[in-house]
Motif scaffolding. Structure first.
Motif, short mmCIF file in Angstrom:
data_model
loop_
_atom_site.label_atom_id
_atom_site.label_comp_id
_atom_site.label_asym_id
_atom_site.label_seq_id
_atom_site.Cartn_x
_atom_site.Cartn_y
_atom_site.Cartn_z
N THR A 139 79.03 11.96 37.99
CA THR A 139 79.05 10.51 38.24
C THR A 139 78.12 10.22 39.43
O THR A 139 77.71 11.14 40.16
CB THR A 139 80.47 10.05 38.64
OG1 THR A 139 80.81 10.72 39.87
CG2 THR A 139 81.49 10.39 37.56
N HIS A 157 69.32 12.66 37.18
CA HIS A 157 70.68 12.39 36.68
C HIS A 157 71.05 10.91 36.79
O HIS A 157 72.07 10.49 36.30
CB HIS A 157 71.71 13.20 37.47
CG HIS A 157 71.49 14.67 37.37
ND1 HIS A 157 71.94 15.42 36.31
CD2 HIS A 157 70.83 15.53 38.18
CE1 HIS A 157 71.58 16.68 36.48
NE2 HIS A 157 70.90 16.77 37.60
N HIS A 158 70.21 10.15 37.51
CA HIS A 158 70.55 8.76 37.80
C HIS A 158 70.08 7.86 36.65
O HIS A 158 69.01 8.09 36.09
CB HIS A 158 69.86 8.35 39.12
CG HIS A 158 70.43 7.12 39.73
ND1 HIS A 158 70.14 5.87 39.26
CD2 HIS A 158 71.28 6.95 40.77
CE1 HIS A 158 70.79 4.97 39.99
NE2 HIS A 158 71.48 5.61 40.92
N PRO A 159 70.86 6.80 36.31
CA PRO A 159 70.42 5.90 35.23
C PRO A 159 69.06 5.25 35.54
O PRO A 159 68.31 4.94 34.62
CB PRO A 159 71.52 4.83 35.17
CG PRO A 159 72.66 5.34 35.97
CD PRO A 159 72.18 6.45 36.84
N ASN A 160 68.72 5.08 36.83
CA ASN A 160 67.40 4.51 37.18
C ASN A 160 66.49 5.63 37.69
O ASN A 160 65.89 5.52 38.78
CB ASN A 160 67.55 3.46 38.28
CG ASN A 160 68.44 2.32 37.85
OD1 ASN A 160 69.65 2.43 37.83
ND2 ASN A 160 67.82 1.21 37.47
N TRP A 173 70.66 3.27 46.02
CA TRP A 173 70.88 3.75 44.65
C TRP A 173 72.21 4.46 44.43
O TRP A 173 72.65 4.63 43.30
CB TRP A 173 69.74 4.68 44.24
CG TRP A 173 68.43 3.98 44.18
CD1 TRP A 173 67.39 4.13 45.04
CD2 TRP A 173 68.02 3.00 43.23
NE1 TRP A 173 66.36 3.31 44.69
CE2 TRP A 173 66.71 2.60 43.58
CE3 TRP A 173 68.63 2.41 42.10
CZ2 TRP A 173 66.01 1.65 42.84
CZ3 TRP A 173 67.92 1.47 41.38
CH2 TRP A 173 66.62 1.10 41.75
#
Ligand SMILES: Cc1cc2nc3c(=O)[nH]c(=O)nc-3n(C[C@H](O)[C@H](O)[C@H](O)COP(=O)(O)O)c2cc1C
Length: 408
Positions: free
Chosen positions: A336, A379-382, A406
């Motif tokens: 997460t 791993h980050h959505p952005n 972020w």
């Protein structure tokens, strides 16, 4: 000393599947079930755990020059990595003392020595050209440099006296690097170049095995051959056999040739054939383990004892947790955002401790963390924006801004 740049370049290409027909169809869970049926709940061959207590899962964090320092290793361990290898340390640098030796160190992390407290078990990897120098370096590592530098250096010409320590409370083992593709120095072989001169490599393995106490396992990292010629394939087989005959516990084989460096996919078929030829031996494999599924697919495809995770764990310590989950019959989970932030902060703190004795620890740590941040960003959505943020983060404050923006 760097074995290789990690960025795509003329010496390296980016993530790709290894050449292994049908491997992508292998179910990682089925491989885990087979391993557990064969070896019990850890899935690890018990002969390995008997040699290195704590090495209790069929994967480990590889040596990665410029990355796998104490900070990265401890983060990996907090996520379930059962064993780590240091980056390749040059015999000469080790014997000269100072920075080379400290490189395996944990900096100022309280009460720690390599292989102590959290960074344990740890294998120290050495690389070099000269058998007596390699032997003295290996002894210096497992003795934690408890004698003077002069004394270790004099062993190179005079040999090792009988008063050597009979065990180590730091390194759990020593690994010899016969894989690094970096060019020869002063016409002397080292790393993977020894695959062209197996007798020289054998002299090194013998000298190091002789100097180490029997309780300390010796392992070897090798490429699958120097190049694809029949002569070099023969050299590999000769050296591989000699390693076990000389008492090495296992060999980790990288499924690329030395000549190939890091260009193009690795090849798992030669590793499978090797295991088929030597079914009783402990053999680990390396090459194109980019995610948790590839850990199990490589083992399933080849029959190897286990695999080393290299570029696939830079900025991705969760690969180890996911592998443990698969072994436990659970679903592997992606981290997460909160978990990602926690790990970034921990990594930063640990690196700050590793760099504590440098002139400007905060500046150095912020700079060092850029290369990790760039990988964590995946791993980050952005991912692209976060990556840009890390690329431009040059100070501790810049770092905090990226985290708040972020990962807040
Ligand atoms: C930047 C970098 C540094 C490396 N340093 C070492 C090292 O010090 N010792 C070692 O045994 N292997 C080293 N390797 C090789 C890796 O351990 C591994 O065998 C190789 O990257 C293949 O695995 P991969 O395709 O899964 O990354 C290095 C690789 C890279 C990319």
């Amino acid at each position: 000393m760097g074995c290789q740049s990690n960025q795509p370049s003329k010496n390296a290409t980016g993530p790709a599947f290894a050449i292994a027909e049908g491997a992508q169809d292998i179910d990682p869970r089925a491989v885990a079930t087979d391993l557990i049926a064969k070896h019990g709940p850890t899935g690890m061959d018990p002969r390995v755990t008997a040699l290195i207590p704590g090495f209790d899962a069929p994967f480990y964090q590889a040596g990665l020059a410029g990355y796998s320092d104490a900070a990265m290793r401890i983060i990996a361990r907090r996520h379930g990595c059962p064993m780590c290898v240091t980056e390749a340390l040059l015999d000469r640098t080790l014997l000269a003392g100072g920075k080379g030796f400290a490189k395996a160190d944990l900096g100022d992390i309280t009460g720690n020595v390599p292989g102590g407290e959290e960074d344990n078990p740890l294998i120290g990897q050495i690389m070099g050209s000269d058998p007596p120098e390699m032997a003295a370096s290996a002894l210096k590592m497992i003795e934690q440099g408890s004698r003077s530098n002069k004394e270790y250096r004099s062993m190179v010409s005079k040999g090792v006296d009988e008063s050597r320590s009979d065990g180590s409370d730091s390194f759990a083992g020593i690994d010899i690097n016969l894989a690094c593709p970096v060019k020869k120095i002063a016409k002397k072989s080292r790393g993977g170049h020894w695959l062209r001169e197996p007798e020289g490599a054998i002299a090194i393995l013998k000298a190091v095995r002789d100097v180490l106490p029997g309780s300390i396992p010796l392992s070897v990292k090798m490429r699958m051959a120097y190049d694809d010629t029949p002569e070099m394939k023969k050299n590999f087989e000769y050296l591989f056999d000699a390693a076990y005959d000389l008492g090495c516990s296992w060999v980790t084989v990288h499924g690329r040739t030395v000549e190939q460096k890091y260009v193009g996919p690795s090849r798992w078929d030669p590793l499978k054939e090797l295991v088929d030829r030597h079914p009783g031996r402990l053999i680990f494999g390396s090459g194109d383990v980019w995610d948790v599924n590839q850990i199990f697919r490589m083992i399933g495809y080849t029959g190897l004892t286990g695999v080393s995770v290299a570029r696939g764990c830079i900025g991705n310590p969760w690969i180890f947790k996911q592998a443990r989950a698969i072994l436990a019959g659970e679903d592997p989970k992606a981290p997460t955002i909160t978990e990602q932030r926690a790990v970034l902060e921990q990594h930063f703190e640990l690196l700050l401790a590793v760099n504590a004795k440098t002139r400007d620890p905060e500046y150095l740590t912020a700079r060092n963390m850029r290369k990790f941040g760039i990988r964590f960003a995946a791993h980050h959505p952005n991912a692209d924006e976060v990556k840009q943020g890390f690329i431009y983060a040059k100070s501790l404050d810049d770092w905090r801004v990226v985290l708040e923006r972020w990962y807040g």
